[in-house]
Scaffold this active site. Structure first.
Site, PDB file in Angstrom:
ATOM      1  N   LEU A   8       0.846  -1.194   0.000  1.00 43.22           N
ATOM      2  CA  LEU A   8       0.000   0.000   0.000  1.00 43.22           C
ATOM      3  C   LEU A   8       0.881   1.243   0.000  1.00 43.22           C
ATOM      4  O   LEU A   8       1.617   1.500   0.962  1.00 43.22           O
ATOM      5  CB  LEU A   8      -0.918   0.007   1.233  1.00 43.22           C
ATOM      6  CG  LEU A   8      -1.773  -1.252   1.437  1.00 43.22           C
ATOM      7  CD1 LEU A   8      -2.673  -1.087   2.660  1.00 43.22           C
ATOM      8  CD2 LEU A   8      -2.621  -1.560   0.197  1.00 43.22           C
ATOM      9  N   ARG A  15       1.773  14.124   6.605  1.00 43.02           N
ATOM     10  CA  ARG A  15       2.562  14.429   7.804  1.00 43.02           C
ATOM     11  C   ARG A  15       4.048  14.618   7.491  1.00 43.02           C
ATOM     12  O   ARG A  15       4.809  15.061   8.330  1.00 43.02           O
ATOM     13  CB  ARG A  15       2.354  13.330   8.864  1.00 43.02           C
ATOM     14  CG  ARG A  15       0.961  13.346   9.462  1.00 43.02           C
ATOM     15  CD  ARG A  15       0.640  12.074  10.224  1.00 43.02           C
ATOM     16  NE  ARG A  15       0.204  10.990   9.345  1.00 43.02           N
ATOM     17  CZ  ARG A  15      -0.229   9.800   9.755  1.00 43.02           C
ATOM     18  NH1 ARG A  15      -0.271   9.537  11.057  1.00 43.02           N
ATOM     19  NH2 ARG A  15      -0.595   8.865   8.903  1.00 43.02           N
ATOM     20  N   LYS A  22       5.416  10.190   0.103  1.00 42.70           N
ATOM     21  CA  LYS A  22       6.121   9.660   1.284  1.00 42.70           C
ATOM     22  C   LYS A  22       7.003   8.455   0.975  1.00 42.70           C
ATOM     23  O   LYS A  22       8.164   8.408   1.380  1.00 42.70           O
ATOM     24  CB  LYS A  22       5.099   9.292   2.365  1.00 42.70           C
ATOM     25  CG  LYS A  22       5.740   8.666   3.585  1.00 42.70           C
ATOM     26  CD  LYS A  22       4.773   8.557   4.739  1.00 42.70           C
ATOM     27  CE  LYS A  22       3.786   7.430   4.582  1.00 42.70           C
ATOM     28  NZ  LYS A  22       2.928   7.290   5.770  1.00 42.70           N
ATOM     29  N   ASP A 104       5.320   2.151   3.995  1.00 44.18           N
ATOM     30  CA  ASP A 104       6.148   3.054   4.809  1.00 44.18           C
ATOM     31  C   ASP A 104       6.825   2.324   5.968  1.00 44.18           C
ATOM     32  O   ASP A 104       7.087   2.897   7.009  1.00 44.18           O
ATOM     33  CB  ASP A 104       5.290   4.231   5.324  1.00 44.18           C
ATOM     34  CG  ASP A 104       4.148   3.791   6.231  1.00 44.18           C
ATOM     35  OD1 ASP A 104       3.979   2.577   6.453  1.00 44.18           O
ATOM     36  OD2 ASP A 104       3.411   4.676   6.728  1.00 44.18           O
ATOM     37  N   ASN A 228       5.693   8.102   9.325  1.00 42.86           N
ATOM     38  CA  ASN A 228       4.678   9.091   8.975  1.00 42.86           C
ATOM     39  C   ASN A 228       5.256  10.496   8.959  1.00 42.86           C
ATOM     40  O   ASN A 228       4.735  11.386   8.298  1.00 42.86           O
ATOM     41  CB  ASN A 228       3.514   9.052   9.969  1.00 42.86           C
ATOM     42  CG  ASN A 228       2.771   7.728   9.913  1.00 42.86           C
ATOM     43  OD1 ASN A 228       2.664   7.106   8.867  1.00 42.86           O
ATOM     44  ND2 ASN A 228       2.263   7.282  11.045  1.00 42.86           N
ATOM     45  N   SER A 406      58.917  13.933 -15.293  1.00 46.45           N
ATOM     46  CA  SER A 406      57.971  14.872 -14.674  1.00 46.45           C
ATOM     47  C   SER A 406      57.597  16.012 -15.622  1.00 46.45           C
ATOM     48  O   SER A 406      58.363  16.360 -16.518  1.00 46.45           O
ATOM     49  CB  SER A 406      58.595  15.481 -13.419  1.00 46.45           C
ATOM     50  OG  SER A 406      58.826  14.460 -12.494  1.00 46.45           O
TER      51      SER A 406
HETATM   52  C1  UD1 Z   1      -1.812   2.351   9.563  1.00 44.93           C
HETATM   53  C2  UD1 Z   1      -2.872   1.483  10.230  1.00 44.93           C
HETATM   54  C3  UD1 Z   1      -2.539   1.357  11.720  1.00 44.93           C
HETATM   55  C4  UD1 Z   1      -1.156   0.769  11.891  1.00 44.93           C
HETATM   56  C5  UD1 Z   1      -0.126   1.562  11.110  1.00 44.93           C
HETATM   57  C6  UD1 Z   1       1.190   0.833  11.107  1.00 44.93           C
HETATM   58  C7  UD1 Z   1      -4.940   1.856   9.007  1.00 44.93           C
HETATM   59  C8  UD1 Z   1      -6.256   2.525   9.010  1.00 44.93           C
HETATM   60  N1  UD1 Z   1      -4.163   2.085  10.046  1.00 44.93           N
HETATM   61  O1  UD1 Z   1      -1.885   3.632  10.129  1.00 44.93           O
HETATM   62  O2  UD1 Z   1      -3.482   0.513  12.356  1.00 44.93           O
HETATM   63  O3  UD1 Z   1      -0.819   0.748  13.263  1.00 44.93           O
HETATM   64  O4  UD1 Z   1      -0.529   1.741   9.750  1.00 44.93           O
HETATM   65  O5  UD1 Z   1       2.223   1.591  10.571  1.00 44.93           O
HETATM   66  O6  UD1 Z   1      -4.661   1.096   8.106  1.00 44.93           O
HETATM   67  N2  UD1 Z   1      -2.286   4.213   1.950  1.00 44.93           N
HETATM   68  C9  UD1 Z   1      -2.840   4.025   0.702  1.00 44.93           C
HETATM   69  N3  UD1 Z   1      -4.009   4.666   0.399  1.00 44.93           N
HETATM   70  C10 UD1 Z   1      -4.665   5.430   1.280  1.00 44.93           C
HETATM   71  C11 UD1 Z   1      -4.106   5.610   2.565  1.00 44.93           C
HETATM   72  C12 UD1 Z   1      -2.928   4.978   2.872  1.00 44.93           C
HETATM   73  O7  UD1 Z   1      -2.276   3.311  -0.140  1.00 44.93           O
HETATM   74  O8  UD1 Z   1      -5.716   5.963   0.923  1.00 44.93           O
HETATM   75  C13 UD1 Z   1      -0.985   3.598   2.247  1.00 44.93           C
HETATM   76  C14 UD1 Z   1       0.044   4.615   2.650  1.00 44.93           C
HETATM   77  O9  UD1 Z   1       0.777   5.065   1.507  1.00 44.93           O
HETATM   78  C15 UD1 Z   1       0.923   3.856   3.631  1.00 44.93           C
HETATM   79  C16 UD1 Z   1      -0.013   2.804   4.196  1.00 44.93           C
HETATM   80  O10 UD1 Z   1      -1.125   2.749   3.346  1.00 44.93           O
HETATM   81  O11 UD1 Z   1       2.007   3.238   3.005  1.00 44.93           O
HETATM   82  C17 UD1 Z   1      -0.475   3.161   5.617  1.00 44.93           C
HETATM   83  O12 UD1 Z   1      -1.099   4.407   5.597  1.00 44.93           O
HETATM   84  P1  UD1 Z   1      -0.835   5.486   6.720  1.00 44.93           P
HETATM   85  O13 UD1 Z   1      -1.654   6.681   6.403  1.00 44.93           O
HETATM   86  O14 UD1 Z   1       0.603   5.658   6.926  1.00 44.93           O
HETATM   87  O15 UD1 Z   1      -1.496   4.742   7.956  1.00 44.93           O
HETATM   88  P2  UD1 Z   1      -1.187   4.935   9.496  1.00 44.93           P
HETATM   89  O16 UD1 Z   1      -1.933   6.113   9.986  1.00 44.93           O
HETATM   90  O17 UD1 Z   1       0.249   4.899   9.744  1.00 44.93           O
HETATM   91 CA    CA Z   2       2.036   4.848   8.475  1.00 43.25          CA
END
Ligand code: UD1
Ligand code: CA
Length: 472
Positions: A8, A15, A22, A104, A228, A406
């Site tokens: 993902l 942030r 990111k 991430d 993040n 040289s």
């Molecule tokens: C997420 C989890 C949280 C976990 C944490 C671990 C959810 C709702 N929460 O939170 O439970 O403890 O990761 O690090 O899943 N992404 C997408 N599309 C979107 C949103 C996010 O592809 O619409 C991807 C982001 O690029 C990222 C990953 O999903 O790589 C996680 O998203 P992020 O927003 O970082 O979630 P957290 O708030 O960290």
């Molecule tokens: Ca995250």
């Protein structure tokens, strides 16, 4: 077992406060996402889907993909469940286990993912995920367990009650999901407070349906932390650096001050090599056994043989330095160079796209560009290969056992035959036959008493001036 990998990477990463997505922020020169991708590739899945958002093009350009990798577009960042759905639509009827990892989480290692898959299979779970104990759970989703210690759901920090916030077992964002459980995804409702569909909700839904779900608390916070913010990115950089230094120490490398040394993940170092402070080993660099790398050296995408010494303040890029050679101090080896066995490249010597033979010495203040230099050649101080005529680069060819006096300039294209001598201070414009001496400087004259005559001349002209003044 049939396995598909989903990463993902479609979030906006607000942030990070950056215009760069990111997952493309780098840790020691490599984007975060690349680390996750490489770890997934190690599991040998049939297919890998990377979910990317509005920066899909940029991500695609910068990521090195392998085998059957597909990029799925998530037009709008509507949450992790929506991102997973985009991957699932791309997987078109896949049957087996899907391993999902947040893009991430660059420090995650293959062993931990394998543990998850093994336990997931062994227990016959429909959905499993990795949890870890966090010292400061902050923004992580909390793992909610019932009195029997069974996992019943994940609650995101922003939706957690005060007592739930105190739970320090958190979700890592790594899941193993059986294909037959994916259909429940459509039951995930929009989280109104965030305006997103949370993949984490799949746990509670599955549990309510009586599906076997579980969390495996394997791996440490240092491995599973998600990035993040820039502060977290900095922490990841530090952790990755510590991890690689520890690994090289265990494999027999010596450091005088390991904290000041940077080693890229693609670097290999042979045992008994000694590394002084402030050394940068970048890209895909390989250092042989028993080498010494003195302070302030930067080596990028290069191969260094065994027992070779790289002296202080030297830069080596995309080149090979063979065994028992010595380079520096203050040397610059530019891309496309090969320094032969036992060769000596000394201070203020620049080598570009040149092959330097074994035992050849260029000790001081020299430029060797586009040249092919044989074995046991002596290149005197201040030698310059004049390789550029303002339009084109030309080759200088120096055969074995040549002696270059040289301060010589060799105007390329030119060939100096085996064993020839070049008199110091020569400008060589024509090929020099083997075993001959080439010298091109005005023959020396010594003018007898020139200094005394000059002094006399000066004195007599002064007295003439005085005489003229006193006559006035
Ligand atoms: C997420 C989890 C949280 C976990 C944490 C671990 C959810 C709702 N929460 O939170 O439970 O403890 O990761 O690090 O899943 N992404 C997408 N599309 C979107 C949103 C996010 O592809 O619409 C991807 C982001 O690029 C990222 C990953 O999903 O790589 C996680 O998203 P992020 O927003 O970082 O979630 P957290 O708030 O960290
Ligand atoms: Ca995250």
């Amino acid at each position: 077992m049939k396995l598909a990998g989903v990463i993902l990477a479609g979030g906006l990463g607000k942030r990070m406060n950056s215009s760069l997505p990111k997952v493309l922020h780098t840790v020691h020169g490599t984007p975060m996402l690349q680390y996750v991708l490489n770890t997934i590739y190690g599991l040998k899945p049939q297919t890998v889907i990377v979910v990317a958002g509005k920066y899909l093009k940029e991500i695609r350009e910068l990521i090195k993909e392998e085998g059957s990798t597909t990029f799925a577009k998530q037009e709008e960042a509507k949450g992790t469940a929506d991102a997973f759905l985009k991957a699932w639509q791309t997987l078109k009827g896949f049957k087996g286990t899907v391993i999902v990892v947040n893009g991430d989480t660059p420090l995650i290692v293959q062993g931990t993912l394998k543990k998850l898959l093994t336990l997931h299979k062994k227990r016959g779970n429909k959905i499993s995920f990795i949890s870890f104990i966090s010292k400061e759970p902050g923004s992580y989703g909390r793992v909610i367990r019932n009195e029997e210690k069974e996992v019943i759901s994940i609650v995101e920090d922003r939706d957690a009650t005060e007592s739930q916030k105190k739970i320090n077992e958190v979700n890592s964002g790594v899941y193993a999901i059986e294909s037959e459980a994916v259909h429940i995804l459509k039951e995930i409702k929009l989280n109104k407070s965030k305006g997103e569909y949370y993949l984490t909700d799949i746990i509670g839904i599955a549990k309510n349906k009586g599906m076997k779900v579980d969390a495996f608390c394997t791996g440490s916070e240092d491995e599973l932390m998600g990035v993040n913010t820039r502060e977290e990115l900095e922490r990841v950089r530090q952790l990755m650096k510590d991890r690689s230094i520890k690994r090289w120490i265990a494999r027999g490398v010596n450091f005088m001050d390991a904290s000041s040394v940077f080693i890229s993940p693609g670097t290999r170092i042979g045992r008994d090599t000694f590394i002084y402070p402030n050394v940068y080993l970048e890209g895909n660099t390989s250092i042989g056994r028993g080498c010494t790398i003195y302070p302030n050296v930067r080596i990028h995408d290069s191969i260094i043989g065994e027992r070779t010494v790289i002296k202080d303040s030297t830069l080596i890029e995309e080149s090979v330095v063979k065994s028992n050679a010595s380079v520096g101090p203050f040397a610059r080896i530019r891309p496309g160079s090969i320094i032969g066995k036992g060769a000596r490249i000394g201070n203020f010597v620049e080598v570009k796209k040149s092959v330097i033979g074994s035992g050849t010495k260029a000790g001081h203040l020299t430029y060797l560009g586009d040249s092919k230099i044989g074995n046991n050649v002596n290149v005197g101080a201040g030698t310059i290969t004049c390789n550029y005529d303002g339009y084109k680069k030309h080759i200088t060819h120096i055969e074995d056992d040549v002696f270059i006096g040289s301060d010589s300039q060799l105007i390329a294209p030119i060939k100096i035959g085996r064993g020839a001598y070049i008199g110091a201070g020569s400008t060589i414009t024509k090929d020099v036959p083997s075993m001959s001496l080439a010298i091109s400087r005005v023959e020396q004259r010594s003018i007898k008493d020139w200094v005394i005559k000059k002094q006399f001349k000066v004195q007599s002209s002064k007295s003439k001036v005085k005489g003229a003044k006193s006559r006035k």
